[in-house]
Design an enzyme around this catalytic site. Structure first.
Site, PDB file in Angstrom:
ATOM      1  N   CYS A  88       0.810  -1.222   0.000  1.00 26.63           N
ATOM      2  CA  CYS A  88       0.000   0.000   0.000  1.00 26.63           C
ATOM      3  C   CYS A  88       0.844   1.272   0.000  1.00 26.63           C
ATOM      4  CB  CYS A  88      -0.931   0.024   1.206  1.00 26.63           C
ATOM      5  SG  CYS A  88      -2.091  -1.347   1.257  1.00 26.63           S
ATOM      6  N   HIS A 126      -8.959   2.928  -2.862  1.00 26.63           N
ATOM      7  CA  HIS A 126      -7.576   2.671  -2.455  1.00 26.63           C
ATOM      8  C   HIS A 126      -6.915   1.727  -3.450  1.00 26.63           C
ATOM      9  CE1 HIS A 126      -4.049   1.714  -0.265  1.00 26.63           C
ATOM     10  NE2 HIS A 126      -4.519   0.741   0.491  1.00 26.63           N
ATOM     11  N   CYS A 157      -0.959   2.365   6.878  1.00 26.83           N
ATOM     12  CA  CYS A 157      -0.539   1.018   7.250  1.00 26.83           C
ATOM     13  C   CYS A 157      -0.142   0.273   5.981  1.00 26.83           C
ATOM     14  CB  CYS A 157      -1.640   0.282   8.008  1.00 26.83           C
ATOM     15  SG  CYS A 157      -3.185   0.064   7.106  1.00 26.83           S
TER      16      CYS A 157
END
Length: 403
Positions: free
Chosen positions: A96, A349, A380
């Site tokens: 991510c 996302h 995170c």
């Protein structure tokens, strides 16, 4: 020989509208590399004072580096964007935080003096390339109990975070998710999202050609009552649902970073100055707690405290992850400094691209809040990590002076 370290500034950032992953999504038959190429071309168009041959690096992140997201994507994106063939490029993967890492990588090189101007960004086409496609995790991870089985499923790590901190209830997560949807809708209505969105041409064998101009995932008007009725796919009677977590999405981002001297020489805008950053590892089973120690590390490196941060852009992979951060630092769930334009629960996302979305939105908020000196972007990261980057607002009266 002695070296002089450079200050690093964020010049400009853009992104495509984010789409829903899957055959019904607007980018179902659009190539992933074309998404990020569109962003780079727009950056060059928006900043004509930047000669193309002054770009000295292109770092592009993708979590699933396969197919049209593979083959040293940064280099291919540079060539496809019309940059000279003398401009090198490379790919980044930190799940991510891919785009965030691309930014801190090239910023470190600029700070060291290896080059003056670079482009960093990320792309994820989760419709074409689901997270984990083609991977072969070493069986020792589980056989030797290095991690628990739940560490390999991000949704399960979010459920584990609910277990670890019982005060982080599903009700709080649902309420936070509703707020994210409402804030994004208000930002769209006020025209705050559109300036950094790049219209993206799309094609589909059945639906024909189209033009993506707005994010596809948002659900304005969502209520707590609606979210309370959603299933919890990762655990029976659990806390994590499709309503309080980011979805599966397609999209790309890119930004220009430069040394302060180069920006001044070329007449490039300065939207933020990099202050410090931190990446850390945490227990993979509760990866959502990662932004907490990452932020503590970045604050310590900068000689700042959490009270010095006036704006927060926190990636909403899961609502519980943001709530854990807020609770740790004593910040209210509805603090207006947090994700002023809404977050990933509403926006989407697309994994490796999201870090630059956070930065671009923080830069826009800095312009609206000259009274705020420092802002933070944090997220995170899968397999148990966290990343945090602190920025300074050039519109603040004390910008550039000693903290």
């Amino acid at each position: 020989m002695p070296r002089t370290l450079n200050e690093v500034v964020f010049v400009d950032g853009v992104r495509t509208p984010f789409g829903k992953a899957g055959e019904k999504g607007m980018y179902a038959q659009t190539r992933a590399d074309d998404l990020v190429v569109r962003c780079i071309r727009e950056l060059l168009k928006r900043n004509p004072q930047l000669p193309k041959d002054r770009v000295e690096e292109v770092a592009i992140a993708a979590t699933t580096q396969i197919g049209d997201q593979g083959l040293t994507l940064g280099r291919l994106a540079a060539l496809l964007s019309g940059l000279p063939n003398t401009v090198p490029g490379y790919s980044v993967d930190r799940m991510c935080a891919g785009a965030m890492t691309a930014v801190t990588n090239v910023a470190s090189s600029i700070g060291f003096g290896a080059y003056d101007v670079a482009i960093a960004g990320g792309v994820e086409h989760m419709g074409r390339h689901p997270m984990g496609e083609g991977i072969d995790p070493n069986p020792r991870l589980l056989a030797e109990k290095i991690v628990d089985q739940s560490a390999l499923s991000m949704g399960n790590t979010a459920e584990n975070l609910h277990d670890r901190f019982p005060q982080l209830t599903r009700e709080r997560s649902d309420a936070y998710a509703v707020s994210s949807q409402a804030k994004l809708a208000a930002a769209y209505d006020a025209g705050r999202i559109q300036p950094d969105l790049v219209p993206m041409a799309t094609r589909h064998s059945e639906r024909g050609f189209g033009l993506a101009t707005m994010d596809e995932p948002p659900r304005p008007g969502t209520t707590v009552e609606e979210l309370a009725g959603l299933k919890t796919p990762f655990r029976p009677h659990g806390s994590v649902s499709a309503g309080n977590a980011a979805g599966l999405n397609d999209g790309a981002t890119a930004c220009i970073l430069a040394s302060e001297q180069a920006a001044e020489e070329l007449g490039l805008p300065v939207k933020m100055r990099l202050v410090s950053f931190g990446f850390v590892g945490v227990e993979p089973e509760v990866m959502g707690i990662g932004p907490v120690p990452a932020t503590e590390k970045a604050l310590a490196k900068a000689g700042l405290s959490i009270e010095d941060i006036g704006l927060f852009e926190l990636n909403e992979a899961f609502a519980v992850q943001v709530l854990a951060f807020l609770d740790h630092f004593g910040i209210a769930d509805d603090d207006p400094r947090v994700n002023e334009y809404g977050g990933a629960i509403a926006t989407g996302h697309p994994l490796a691209s999201s870090g630059v979305r956070l930065m671009t939105q923080l830069a826009a908020q800095f312009a609206e809040h000259p009274d705020v000196r420092y802002g933070l972007t944090a997220m995170c990261i899968g397999i148990g990590m966290g990343g945090s980057v602190i920025w300074e607002n050039p519109h603040h009266a004390d910008y550039g002076t000693e903290a």
